[in-house]
Design an enzyme around this catalytic site. Sequence first.
Site, mmCIF file in Angstrom:
data_model
loop_
_atom_site.group_PDB
_atom_site.id
_atom_site.type_symbol
_atom_site.label_atom_id
_atom_site.label_comp_id
_atom_site.label_asym_id
_atom_site.label_seq_id
_atom_site.Cartn_x
_atom_site.Cartn_y
_atom_site.Cartn_z
ATOM 1 N N PRO A 4 0.990 -1.205 0.023
ATOM 2 C CG PRO A 4 -0.133 -1.220 2.170
ATOM 3 C CD PRO A 4 0.521 -2.280 1.169
ATOM 4 C CG ASN A 5 -0.134 4.201 1.414
ATOM 5 O OD1 ASN A 5 -1.111 4.871 0.995
ATOM 6 N ND2 ASN A 5 0.213 3.738 2.707
ATOM 7 N NE ARG B 96 4.220 6.312 1.647
ATOM 8 C CZ ARG B 96 4.369 5.277 1.916
ATOM 9 N NH1 ARG B 96 4.895 4.308 1.278
ATOM 10 N NH2 ARG B 96 4.171 5.037 3.433
ATOM 11 C CE1 TYR C 204 8.768 4.794 2.519
ATOM 12 C CE2 TYR C 204 7.348 6.666 3.062
ATOM 13 C CZ TYR C 204 7.749 5.341 3.575
ATOM 14 O OH TYR C 204 7.152 5.037 4.571
ATOM 15 C CG ASN D 230 8.310 -2.080 0.159
ATOM 16 O OD1 ASN D 230 7.860 -2.186 1.066
ATOM 17 N ND2 ASN D 230 8.919 -0.913 -0.329
ATOM 18 C CB ALA E 45 1.686 -0.240 6.331
ATOM 19 C CG HIS F 219 5.647 -2.889 10.024
ATOM 20 N ND1 HIS F 219 6.955 -3.165 9.780
ATOM 21 C CD2 HIS F 219 5.520 -1.409 9.246
ATOM 22 C CE1 HIS F 219 7.711 -1.995 9.027
ATOM 23 N NE2 HIS F 219 6.816 -1.347 8.627
ATOM 24 C CG ASP G 204 0.102 -17.658 7.363
ATOM 25 O OD1 ASP G 204 1.039 -17.813 7.930
ATOM 26 O OD2 ASP G 204 -1.136 -17.674 8.039
ATOM 27 C CD GLU H 50 11.087 -7.902 4.967
ATOM 28 O OE1 GLU H 50 11.668 -9.108 5.443
ATOM 29 O OE2 GLU H 50 10.842 -7.205 5.976
ATOM 30 C CG HIS I 38 11.317 -2.752 4.447
ATOM 31 N ND1 HIS I 38 10.275 -2.694 4.303
ATOM 32 C CD2 HIS I 38 12.029 -3.596 4.874
ATOM 33 C CE1 HIS I 38 9.801 -3.665 4.979
ATOM 34 N NE2 HIS I 38 10.761 -4.569 5.079
ATOM 35 C CB ILE I 39 12.073 2.788 -0.023
ATOM 36 C CG1 ILE I 39 11.482 2.016 -1.127
ATOM 37 C CG2 ILE I 39 12.730 4.090 -0.541
ATOM 38 C CD1 ILE I 39 10.384 2.580 -1.843
ATOM 39 C CB SER I 40 12.412 4.301 4.835
ATOM 40 O OG SER I 40 11.597 3.484 5.345
ATOM 41 N NE ARG J 231 10.302 5.745 8.244
ATOM 42 C CZ ARG J 231 9.245 5.696 7.408
ATOM 43 N NH1 ARG J 231 9.390 4.821 6.438
ATOM 44 N NH2 ARG J 231 8.094 6.364 7.602
ATOM 45 N NE ARG K 198 7.386 4.049 9.823
ATOM 46 C CZ ARG K 198 6.132 4.147 9.031
ATOM 47 N NH1 ARG K 198 5.765 3.280 8.496
ATOM 48 N NH2 ARG K 198 5.383 5.175 9.280
HETATM 49 C C1 DHK Z 1 7.171 1.522 3.192
HETATM 50 C C2 DHK Z 1 5.951 1.917 3.877
HETATM 51 O O1 DHK Z 1 5.161 2.183 3.177
HETATM 52 C C3 DHK Z 1 6.001 1.647 5.231
HETATM 53 O O2 DHK Z 1 4.815 1.380 5.715
HETATM 54 C C4 DHK Z 1 7.109 0.871 5.858
HETATM 55 C C5 DHK Z 1 8.286 0.956 3.851
HETATM 56 C C6 DHK Z 1 8.386 1.003 5.358
HETATM 57 C C7 DHK Z 1 9.537 1.363 2.878
HETATM 58 O O3 DHK Z 1 10.579 1.796 3.444
HETATM 59 O O4 DHK Z 1 9.693 1.041 1.725
HETATM 60 O O5 DHK Z 1 7.030 0.909 7.365
#
Ligand code: DHK
Length: 151
Positions: A15-16, A23, A28, A79, A82, A85, A92, A103, A105-107, A112, A116
């Site tokens: 998501p997002n 964003r 990001y 990725n 959210a 977490h 599963d 896996e 994660h951009i950040s 953080r 997270r």
């Molecule tokens: C991206 C998200 O949308 C967050 O909810 C995660 C992750 C971190 C990222 O760093 O790509 O906590």
Amino acid sequence: MTRPENTRIHILNGPNLNLLGKREPEIYGARTLADIEADSIALGRDLGLDVALFQSNHEGGIVDQIHDAREVAAGIIINPAAYTHTSIAILDALNMFDGPVIEVHISQVHKRETFRHHSYVSLRADAVIAGCGTHGYTLALHHMAQLLNDA
Ligand code: DHK
């Protein structure tokens, strides 16, 4: 290096991440998901991988994409955003996938908020990349090529 028979890699995004570029760019970055898709497909060609990228804002949508990957993909780069977490359902589903899982994660999630810091997906992931910005997808593809060539 021997060439793997199935070279299909699915990059799944939660998501997002459809709003990357708009964003919170200070967290990001400026690159969009379309940029990442184009870069990943091009790099995949250089690495001998057939890359496809997917995104969903819904937990069940990501679960469905993992089920689809079971049928066709040699490896998954994910990725889960959210859902990293919170989602036992995604864990599963990944546990039913046979190939390598990376896996991303951009950040740098560990710098953080504490919520997270925990990842359900890390219980399955063969490698975790965090804090490299969108370059993390590039790193993941290089590592995926290595894992498949070594298999
Ligand atoms: C991206 C998200 O949308 C967050 O909810 C995660 C992750 C971190 C990222 O760093 O790509 O906590």
